[in-house]
Design a protein around this motif. Sequence first.
Motif, mmCIF file in Angstrom:
data_model
loop_
_atom_site.group_PDB
_atom_site.id
_atom_site.type_symbol
_atom_site.label_atom_id
_atom_site.label_comp_id
_atom_site.label_asym_id
_atom_site.label_seq_id
_atom_site.Cartn_x
_atom_site.Cartn_y
_atom_site.Cartn_z
ATOM 1 N N ASP A 39 4.568 13.306 -14.121
ATOM 2 C CA ASP A 39 3.675 13.918 -15.114
ATOM 3 C C ASP A 39 3.958 15.413 -15.240
ATOM 4 O O ASP A 39 4.033 15.964 -16.351
ATOM 5 C CB ASP A 39 2.217 13.684 -14.734
ATOM 6 N N LYS B 31 4.353 9.441 -9.686
ATOM 7 C CA LYS B 31 3.763 9.526 -11.035
ATOM 8 C C LYS B 31 3.238 10.930 -11.283
ATOM 9 O O LYS B 31 3.411 11.494 -12.388
ATOM 10 C CB LYS B 31 2.621 8.514 -11.158
ATOM 11 N N ALA B 32 2.592 11.519 -10.277
ATOM 12 C CA ALA B 32 2.092 12.891 -10.417
ATOM 13 C C ALA B 32 3.255 13.858 -10.649
ATOM 14 O O ALA B 32 3.187 14.744 -11.514
ATOM 15 C CB ALA B 32 1.302 13.285 -9.171
ATOM 16 N N TYR C 29 10.319 7.740 -9.892
ATOM 17 C CA TYR C 29 9.143 6.949 -10.293
ATOM 18 C C TYR C 29 9.540 5.505 -10.588
ATOM 19 O O TYR C 29 8.874 4.559 -10.146
ATOM 20 C CB TYR C 29 8.493 7.572 -11.517
ATOM 21 N N LYS D 247 0.840 -1.211 0.000
ATOM 22 C CA LYS D 247 0.000 0.000 0.000
ATOM 23 C C LYS D 247 0.866 1.249 0.000
ATOM 24 O O LYS D 247 0.610 2.207 -0.741
ATOM 25 C CB LYS D 247 -0.930 -0.013 1.213
ATOM 26 N N GLN E 225 2.474 1.638 -3.345
ATOM 27 C CA GLN E 225 1.508 2.112 -4.335
ATOM 28 C C GLN E 225 1.279 3.609 -4.191
ATOM 29 O O GLN E 225 1.201 4.342 -5.193
ATOM 30 C CB GLN E 225 0.185 1.352 -4.179
ATOM 31 N N ALA E 226 1.185 4.053 -2.938
ATOM 32 C CA ALA E 226 1.021 5.496 -2.690
ATOM 33 C C ALA E 226 2.233 6.272 -3.209
ATOM 34 O O ALA E 226 2.098 7.355 -3.780
ATOM 35 C CB ALA E 226 0.831 5.752 -1.193
ATOM 36 N N LYS E 227 3.423 5.683 -3.016
ATOM 37 C CA LYS E 227 4.649 6.328 -3.509
ATOM 38 C C LYS E 227 4.643 6.371 -5.028
ATOM 39 O O LYS E 227 5.041 7.380 -5.634
ATOM 40 C CB LYS E 227 5.863 5.542 -3.005
ATOM 41 N N VAL E 228 4.195 5.296 -5.649
ATOM 42 C CA VAL E 228 4.093 5.276 -7.121
ATOM 43 C C VAL E 228 3.150 6.370 -7.594
ATOM 44 O O VAL E 228 3.438 7.106 -8.550
ATOM 45 C CB VAL E 228 3.612 3.895 -7.614
ATOM 46 N N ASP E 229 2.006 6.488 -6.924
ATOM 47 C CA ASP E 229 1.017 7.504 -7.320
ATOM 48 C C ASP E 229 1.594 8.910 -7.205
ATOM 49 O O ASP E 229 1.424 9.741 -8.110
ATOM 50 C CB ASP E 229 -0.239 7.374 -6.450
ATOM 51 N N SER E 230 2.273 9.188 -6.068
ATOM 52 C CA SER E 230 2.817 10.534 -5.862
ATOM 53 C C SER E 230 3.954 10.824 -6.836
ATOM 54 O O SER E 230 4.028 11.925 -7.410
ATOM 55 C CB SER E 230 3.304 10.696 -4.414
#
Length: 845
Positions: free
Chosen positions: A107, A103-104, A683, A93, A96-101
């Motif tokens: 981007d 990724k932002a 990332y 979890k 995944q949160a690290k991937v999401d942040s």
Amino acid sequence: MKKNIKTLYTATAVATLLMAAKTQTAQAATSNAETKTNSETTTATGAITTTPAQVTKETAQADVNKAQEVVNDQQAEANGAQKAVDTANQKVKDAQAKVDSTKATLDEATKAKQEATQENIDKTKSDISQAESDITSKQNEASQAESNVNTKQSAVTQAQSDVNTSKAKVDQATADVNAKQASVDNAQKVLDGTDAEQIRKNADDAQKAVDSDKANVQVKTTDATNKATAVSEAQKAVDTAQTAAQTAKTNSDTTSQKLAEAQSAVNDAQTKVNSINDQINSVNRIEMPKGYATHKGLASNLDELGKQGLAMNKYKDDEKAKQEKIELAVDPADNVKSLVRLTADQQKEITLWTAGILNDIRKQLGFSNRIVVTNKSLEFAKYIADNSTIAGVEHDDKALQDVSKNVLQIRIQSESIGFGGAQATMNDLQESVYYLMLQMLFDDADSNWGHAMQISGMDFDQMKDEYFGIGIRPQNNIIGFETFYPEDPAKADEGGRLTIPSVDTTELQAELTTAQSDLNTKSNALTSAKSANDEAQSALTTANNNLATAQTNLTNAQKAKTQADSDLETAKTQLTTDEAKLASAQEAVQALSADLATKQANLQSAKDTLEESKKNLARAESDLTAKQNALTEAENELKSAQDTLTSAKQAVSDAQAKVDSLKAKLDSLTNAEPNYESAKTAYDKAVSDLETAQNNLKSAENVNDEAQAKLDSAKSELAKAQAVLDKILEKERAEEALKKAEEEAKEAAVKRAQATHFYQTESKLFDAQGKEVTGYVVKDNQVYDAKGNLVGVVSKKVMTRELHRALVKANTLPQTGNESTVLAGLGVALIGLGSMLGVAKRKRQ
């Protein structure tokens, strides 16, 4: 000459990667561990199950205890495994949160990179200049608005003062009208000849009031003067605070700019340090143990040195190489994409990468020969790989011989091969090649260190140049390390020699030291700039607070002055009013002695003066109304000016925010590439960490499943052991119950037997009813049946009439102590019994 051509092949091929060999070893161990004998059944916990018939109570209890210990151990292991699953799940979890942040962030960095054209950078710089110019314009407008507010505030203050003055005049005119009315009243009284004493008393009271008013005017005058001085000092304080605030604002702008520049410089320096670190961290080399080889040959203790070499070296992932995909073709044998298809550029890339490591090895060992890579050496290696038809990890002699005829005539040739497997990225291929070289150099005893001779450079230690290429067999992914020396070096060098990257990080380390020093210097400058900016911001805040306080003090001083002026005017009005009353009272006193005509004239004069005073009052009231209207207008203009000032200050703040935003944008554009690389690295690492976390979770779940299965098995074994013990205990309880019942039955039988009396004669045995019993045995006065059961005892006393009759009839006496079934005669006993019965009979009669 033909006889000088020597073809050298490495003794045997390297069969697998070092890591693959370790895996196979582990698998072999697993297979051995699964072997069982036929003489026993092995459970999941390793305990041997036996049949209940072979088990004693003690053995069964020991089995239960042992099984319980196993259950306890497995329960602890299962609990730990479940906890590991929970922990791994949480890490997934978090990952995944690290991937999401990241990724932002990536981007945003990608967008910035796409926008980071020179045109956009130049436009942003132009926008910053325009925005900074706009700030100056907005600041000037704010200053003008603030000046206008001060002017309007002064106008309001003046208008308020005018109102106060006009009001004082109205009050004075009103007082004058009242005084003139009193004069008329007094003149009328004088004319009428009434209240003479009161008129004189009024004159005395009026004089006292005038004296008191003069003293009050003096006090109010002093207070008004002091308040005026306070206003002047407060205005000076405001002017000083405004200058200080403006200076602080200028300093703040300057330090903010310097801080931004220092931060940008640190970012650039950090990017450079990161870049060099990335280069150093992605450089792979093989460190050779001391004494590994000399010009005379390999060391004698290679086994020990090989262990050192394996322990000293480990492949480092190349993040850039991870992004380079390698094409995989379908293997017809299993219909899976697993066959490597390198492009020409990729073959060149992996060959040059490997050559750099091999040259470094030769340098460490002190060899003068060096690896050379040319277009011909690449063609040479590719030809051998493409034309090899051997299925396994074996040398293809025909391909090795044909290459000299079809590509290049060679004088010395050497080859080492090993299985590489399916390689999805260039990083995977580099890792495979790296560990193949490690195995060839440090774990090659089975091949008599033949591979080590080639890889280390010993095969070519007398040659200056060692032409090199890597090829991969298309049908089975066998990697070939091909080295040779050509008959005609000029032909081998056609197209020029390719530049081989150095794996020596000495220069990079020096660059890193310089870059780190520069980063430290710029970090210190950033710290100083931040400190200076913090101080400037603090000073600006203090200056603005001081200005606000000074402006409040000025406003309060102005209000106090206005009130003091109003109080002075009120005091002056009161003095004027009382002086008018005094004059009127004094006139009345003087008029007391005048003649009638004079008194009449005085009365008329007083009336005329009263009318004039009323006209003056009307004019004063009209002027007061005009001044009040002017005050209202001035207050409205002040409110409008204050609103304009608020808007102007907000405009300055917005303009500054725009500049800050544009500067941030410029920083993002100018640092778009390093920011993107940093974000991409973060990332990729987050994705890798997520994959690792997911794999760890899967492993933890597998371990947990296995632990739970072992626990279930252990519980099952415990249940079996407990069942065996329960059966033994149940049987034991049943036996004890049976034994107890038998003992109780025996005791009951004994009691019954002791209560059952038999009578023995010389040849017969009688029961208590006098019935002759046969088939019984008497021993020690105890009677046993044919089965040996105790059924009674032999008694000497005859207790029943039936027995007596039987004994009389048998004409025998009772006997004891005889084991024979033949009863003796009754003798004296019968006589005694008869006597006893006779007495009894007589008593009844």
